[in-house]
Design an enzyme around this catalytic site. Structure first.
Site, short mmCIF file in Angstrom:
data_model
loop_
_atom_site.label_atom_id
_atom_site.label_comp_id
_atom_site.label_asym_id
_atom_site.label_seq_id
_atom_site.Cartn_x
_atom_site.Cartn_y
_atom_site.Cartn_z
CE1 TYR A 105 -6.81 -16.17 27.56
CE2 TYR A 105 -4.76 -17.36 27.19
CZ TYR A 105 -5.61 -16.33 26.88
OH TYR A 105 -5.28 -15.45 25.87
CG ASP A 144 -9.86 -14.12 29.06
OD1 ASP A 144 -11.04 -14.06 28.64
OD2 ASP A 144 -8.88 -13.72 28.41
#
Length: 251
Positions: A105, A144
């Site tokens: 992330y 992400d």
């Protein structure tokens, strides 16, 4: 083997919006989460047949990653480089027989770019770490990554040029990683597909009109190219401002 990655923007909220229904339906071998926003013991998921690995952020209600896997990994690492932990819980590395899986992330550089310097340092550390692992066995990176790499990867490229997630610096770091010998698996299969996005603002009608960004990825070592079967984005899956992305690989 089917792999799924999804920024759930809070797993507790996502569970209330149908997460488990999708989890069972998609039937992944490895399922990776970002932005879980939980601490230890704040949620218990009954996922029969899966080993669960969570990396919690020190700050409550913030960041965090998790991996649910049917295949027991040889090892699990919660830090970066020689570190055994990472305070924002942004990285999980699972070692399997044939590859390393790194669930990431990536930090957002913020609207005012106040975290851009930190973000670029993070990118350099990740790149060094990934290349070090890739010398031992192939690597699959998912998560992400908070960047739209090319203009095709977001709806409104020109007005967003220089904005967080579409700065030349952030895009350049992605280019450098790919040039090191890695593949953006979605673009590998769908190089010219427009309108393929994985994140949309919560502003009114934005998702309905598909004004989005593709910032969620599966990046694979070129050593795995002949094993790549397909990649997909699942924009029909709700429950977060992101949607799941998928990679299928052969043995």
């Amino acid at each position: 083997m089917k792999l799924i990655s999804w920024n759930v923007n809070g797993i507790r909220a996502c569970v209330k919006k149908g997460f488990l229904d999708y989890f069972k339906q998609v039937n992944a071998d490895i399922f990776c989460l970002q932005e879980t926003k939980v601490q230890e013991n704040q949620i218990e998921l009954e996922l029969e047949g899966y080993y669960q690995y969570w990396n919690y952020a020190e700050k409550k209600g913030y960041s965090g990653t998790a991996v649910f896997t049917r295949i027991k990994p040889l090892s699990v690492k919660y830090g970066l480089g020689d570190r055994e932990s990472e305070p924002e819980g942004r990285i999980l590395t699972l070692e399997y027989n044939d590859f390393y899986l790194i669930n990431i992330y990536t930090p957002n550089s913020k609207r005012d770019l106040s975290r851009l310097v930190y973000r670029l340092k993070w990118e350099d550390e990740i790149r060094a770490y990934v290349n070090e692992l890739d010398e031992m066995k192939p690597v699959i990176i998912c998560g992400d990554l908070n960047v739209a790499h090319q203009e095709i990867d977001l709806k409104n490229a020109k007005p967003n040029r220089g904005n967080s997630g579409f700065t030349e610096e952030e895009r350049g770091k992605m280019t450098s990683l790919l040039q090191d010998g890695f593949i953006d698996t979605f673009r590998h299969f769908y190089s010219d597909q427009e309108g393929a996005y994985s994140w949309w603002s919560y502003m009114s009608k934005v998702r309905e009109r598909n004004i989005g960004w593709r910032i969620d990825y599966f990046i694979a070592s070129q050593k795995l190219e002949d094993k790549l079967i397909d990649a997909a984005i699942h924009p029909y899956v709700l429950g977060s401002d992101h949607c799941p992305v998928q990679l299928e690989i052969g043995s």
